[in-house]
Write a protein that holds these residues in place. Sequence first.
Motif, PDB file in Angstrom:
ATOM      1  N   LEU A  21       0.833  -1.199   0.000  1.00  0.00           N
ATOM      2  CA  LEU A  21       0.000   0.000   0.000  1.00  0.00           C
ATOM      3  C   LEU A  21       0.866   1.247   0.000  1.00  0.00           C
ATOM      4  O   LEU A  21       0.605   2.197  -0.749  1.00  0.00           O
ATOM      5  CB  LEU A  21      -0.921  -0.022   1.225  1.00  0.00           C
ATOM      6  N   ARG A  22       1.905   1.246   0.813  1.00  0.00           N
ATOM      7  CA  ARG A  22       2.792   2.407   0.843  1.00  0.00           C
ATOM      8  C   ARG A  22       3.458   2.619  -0.508  1.00  0.00           C
ATOM      9  O   ARG A  22       3.532   3.750  -1.016  1.00  0.00           O
ATOM     10  CB  ARG A  22       3.847   2.231   1.923  1.00  0.00           C
ATOM     11  N   GLY A  23       3.931   1.539  -1.134  1.00  0.00           N
ATOM     12  CA  GLY A  23       4.562   1.669  -2.447  1.00  0.00           C
ATOM     13  C   GLY A  23       3.601   2.188  -3.488  1.00  0.00           C
ATOM     14  O   GLY A  23       3.950   3.047  -4.317  1.00  0.00           O
ATOM     15  N   PHE A  24       2.356   1.689  -3.466  1.00  0.00           N
ATOM     16  CA  PHE A  24       1.323   2.168  -4.392  1.00  0.00           C
ATOM     17  C   PHE A  24       1.090   3.668  -4.206  1.00  0.00           C
ATOM     18  O   PHE A  24       1.047   4.445  -5.170  1.00  0.00           O
ATOM     19  CB  PHE A  24       0.038   1.384  -4.150  1.00  0.00           C
ATOM     20  N   PHE A  25       0.962   4.097  -2.944  1.00  0.00           N
ATOM     21  CA  PHE A  25       0.717   5.508  -2.668  1.00  0.00           C
ATOM     22  C   PHE A  25       1.907   6.367  -3.092  1.00  0.00           C
ATOM     23  O   PHE A  25       1.734   7.429  -3.707  1.00  0.00           O
ATOM     24  CB  PHE A  25       0.435   5.696  -1.177  1.00  0.00           C
ATOM     25  N   TYR A  26       3.118   5.923  -2.803  1.00  0.00           N
ATOM     26  CA  TYR A  26       4.288   6.711  -3.165  1.00  0.00           C
ATOM     27  C   TYR A  26       4.421   6.863  -4.681  1.00  0.00           C
ATOM     28  O   TYR A  26       4.878   7.901  -5.167  1.00  0.00           O
ATOM     29  CB  TYR A  26       5.555   6.074  -2.596  1.00  0.00           C
ATOM     30  N   ARG A  27       4.022   5.842  -5.427  1.00  0.00           N
ATOM     31  CA  ARG A  27       4.050   5.977  -6.888  1.00  0.00           C
ATOM     32  C   ARG A  27       3.085   7.056  -7.362  1.00  0.00           C
ATOM     33  O   ARG A  27       3.422   7.857  -8.245  1.00  0.00           O
ATOM     34  CB  ARG A  27       3.737   4.636  -7.547  1.00  0.00           C
ATOM     35  N   LEU A  28       1.894   7.089  -6.779  1.00  0.00           N
ATOM     36  CA  LEU A  28       0.942   8.147  -7.116  1.00  0.00           C
ATOM     37  C   LEU A  28       1.508   9.523  -6.781  1.00  0.00           C
ATOM     38  O   LEU A  28       1.401  10.464  -7.569  1.00  0.00           O
ATOM     39  CB  LEU A  28      -0.371   7.939  -6.364  1.00  0.00           C
ATOM     40  N   VAL A  29       2.105   9.625  -5.606  1.00  0.00           N
ATOM     41  CA  VAL A  29       2.641  10.902  -5.155  1.00  0.00           C
ATOM     42  C   VAL A  29       3.762  11.377  -6.078  1.00  0.00           C
ATOM     43  O   VAL A  29       3.834  12.559  -6.432  1.00  0.00           O
ATOM     44  CB  VAL A  29       3.147  10.785  -3.696  1.00  0.00           C
ATOM     45  N   ARG A  30       4.631  10.462  -6.492  1.00  0.00           N
ATOM     46  CA  ARG A  30       5.725  10.856  -7.390  1.00  0.00           C
ATOM     47  C   ARG A  30       5.191  11.413  -8.705  1.00  0.00           C
ATOM     48  O   ARG A  30       5.802  12.290  -9.310  1.00  0.00           O
ATOM     49  CB  ARG A  30       6.649   9.667  -7.661  1.00  0.00           C
ATOM     50  N   GLU A  31       4.047  10.913  -9.145  1.00  0.00           N
ATOM     51  CA  GLU A  31       3.477  11.364 -10.410  1.00  0.00           C
ATOM     52  C   GLU A  31       2.835  12.741 -10.307  1.00  0.00           C
ATOM     53  O   GLU A  31       2.968  13.562 -11.218  1.00  0.00           O
ATOM     54  CB  GLU A  31       2.419  10.360 -10.891  1.00  0.00           C
ATOM     55  N   VAL A  32       2.098  13.001  -9.207  1.00  0.00           N
ATOM     56  CA  VAL A  32       1.283  14.221  -9.169  1.00  0.00           C
ATOM     57  C   VAL A  32       1.702  15.221  -8.099  1.00  0.00           C
ATOM     58  O   VAL A  32       1.328  16.397  -8.181  1.00  0.00           O
ATOM     59  CB  VAL A  32      -0.209  13.872  -8.976  1.00  0.00           C
ATOM     60  N   ALA A  33       2.465  14.802  -7.091  1.00  0.00           N
ATOM     61  CA  ALA A  33       2.838  15.724  -6.017  1.00  0.00           C
ATOM     62  C   ALA A  33       4.198  15.358  -5.446  1.00  0.00           C
ATOM     63  O   ALA A  33       4.337  15.050  -4.261  1.00  0.00           O
ATOM     64  CB  ALA A  33       1.774  15.707  -4.919  1.00  0.00           C
ATOM     65  N   PRO A  34       5.261  15.400  -6.274  1.00  0.00           N
ATOM     66  CA  PRO A  34       6.589  14.976  -5.791  1.00  0.00           C
ATOM     67  C   PRO A  34       7.143  15.860  -4.683  1.00  0.00           C
ATOM     68  O   PRO A  34       8.093  15.461  -4.005  1.00  0.00           O
ATOM     69  CB  PRO A  34       7.449  15.071  -7.059  1.00  0.00           C
ATOM     70  N   GLU A  35       6.544  17.015  -4.468  1.00  0.00           N
ATOM     71  CA  GLU A  35       7.034  17.909  -3.422  1.00  0.00           C
ATOM     72  C   GLU A  35       6.653  17.448  -2.013  1.00  0.00           C
ATOM     73  O   GLU A  35       7.118  18.012  -1.019  1.00  0.00           O
ATOM     74  CB  GLU A  35       6.477  19.322  -3.641  1.00  0.00           C
ATOM     75  N   VAL A  36       5.839  16.410  -1.898  1.00  0.00           N
ATOM     76  CA  VAL A  36       5.345  15.970  -0.594  1.00  0.00           C
ATOM     77  C   VAL A  36       6.478  15.718   0.387  1.00  0.00           C
ATOM     78  O   VAL A  36       6.415  16.096   1.561  1.00  0.00           O
ATOM     79  CB  VAL A  36       4.480  14.694  -0.742  1.00  0.00           C
ATOM     80  N   HIS A  37       7.545  15.087  -0.048  1.00  0.00           N
ATOM     81  CA  HIS A  37       8.612  14.705   0.867  1.00  0.00           C
ATOM     82  C   HIS A  37       9.456  15.894   1.324  1.00  0.00           C
ATOM     83  O   HIS A  37      10.329  15.737   2.166  1.00  0.00           O
ATOM     84  CB  HIS A  37       9.490  13.636   0.224  1.00  0.00           C
ATOM     85  N   ASP A  38       9.165  17.080   0.786  1.00  0.00           N
ATOM     86  CA  ASP A  38       9.871  18.279   1.225  1.00  0.00           C
ATOM     87  C   ASP A  38       9.024  19.137   2.144  1.00  0.00           C
ATOM     88  O   ASP A  38       9.398  20.263   2.474  1.00  0.00           O
ATOM     89  CB  ASP A  38      10.300  19.117   0.003  1.00  0.00           C
ATOM     90  N   LEU A  39       7.861  18.619   2.581  1.00  0.00           N
ATOM     91  CA  LEU A  39       6.913  19.431   3.344  1.00  0.00           C
ATOM     92  C   LEU A  39       7.096  19.332   4.854  1.00  0.00           C
ATOM     93  O   LEU A  39       6.322  19.895   5.609  1.00  0.00           O
ATOM     94  CB  LEU A  39       5.477  19.024   2.973  1.00  0.00           C
ATOM     95  N   GLY A  40       8.091  18.625   5.312  1.00  0.00           N
ATOM     96  CA  GLY A  40       8.292  18.513   6.754  1.00  0.00           C
ATOM     97  C   GLY A  40       7.445  17.384   7.324  1.00  0.00           C
ATOM     98  O   GLY A  40       7.655  16.214   6.986  1.00  0.00           O
ATOM     99  N   GLU A  41       6.484  17.717   8.166  1.00  0.00           N
ATOM    100  CA  GLU A  41       5.617  16.709   8.768  1.00  0.00           C
ATOM    101  C   GLU A  41       4.865  15.933   7.687  1.00  0.00           C
ATOM    102  O   GLU A  41       4.376  16.516   6.718  1.00  0.00           O
ATOM    103  CB  GLU A  41       4.610  17.367   9.723  1.00  0.00           C
ATOM    104  N   ASN A  42       4.784  14.620   7.865  1.00  0.00           N
ATOM    105  CA  ASN A  42       4.114  13.761   6.888  1.00  0.00           C
ATOM    106  C   ASN A  42       2.673  14.207   6.691  1.00  0.00           C
ATOM    107  O   ASN A  42       1.883  14.158   7.632  1.00  0.00           O
ATOM    108  CB  ASN A  42       4.122  12.313   7.398  1.00  0.00           C
TER     109      ASN A  42
END
Length: 244
Positions: A21-42
């Motif tokens: 599930l985490r891998g599936f979600f991270y793939r979606l995030v990389r496609e449409v919102a790659p900035e997520v991992h730079d936002l600090g708190e998850n």
Amino acid sequence: MVLAAVVLELEGEALPEASGLRGFFYRLVREVAPEVHDLGENPFSLGFGGGERGYWARIALLREELYAKLSPRLFALEGQSVRLGRPFRVKAVVQEGHPWAGLTTYPRLFRAPEGPDLPLRFFSPTFFRRKGVHYPLPEPRLVLESLLRRLEGLADLPAPEEVREALLEGTTVRWFEGKTVRAEAEVEAVGFVGRVVYHLPKATEEELSWLWALGRFAFYAGVGAKTALGYGRVKLFSHQAGRD
């Protein structure tokens, strides 16, 4: 300032896998919102569950801009096949009408508090990073500090210092029923599951408002460590009625 918990109702032969599930979600995030991992708190939490009546996967989004980018992709999955460690067909995608779906805003978290007792049920193993190890007990300070840090970081809404002190120093446990269980995905840890009623004595209306806001936020954010693997899944329960 929207928070949303979107549930994928699934057809399959077993529970989704946490890492899948985490891998599936991270793939979606990389496609449409790659900035997520730079936002600090998850700005999200994940979860899954089910049984004989079917399985489900849950994606909770804690920032409105992330919800705006991801929700069209999530709702388009209805009727599609997905792989969450195992193959599934998505029967429906919902944000209401399921016990783990929901939609609210940060201001609504602060609506009328319901008194000095905050009842939380911990459905999946919950633990905290403490002095370099995983710690499995839902102590008031650990739970509230975890939630407060994320709410302040994601909503840009700092708690007044006197409220912070009252919550973290004054909250106690009124009632407790639970046990420790071994975490089953990726981490060598033991976590807590069960029910706890937290109590904030002699609280002001503002302090109670923050206490209940944190309890409502927990439904979306999860509590403690590894919420991206489904740990720390929590919701309020009716202590007086003795039921969820």
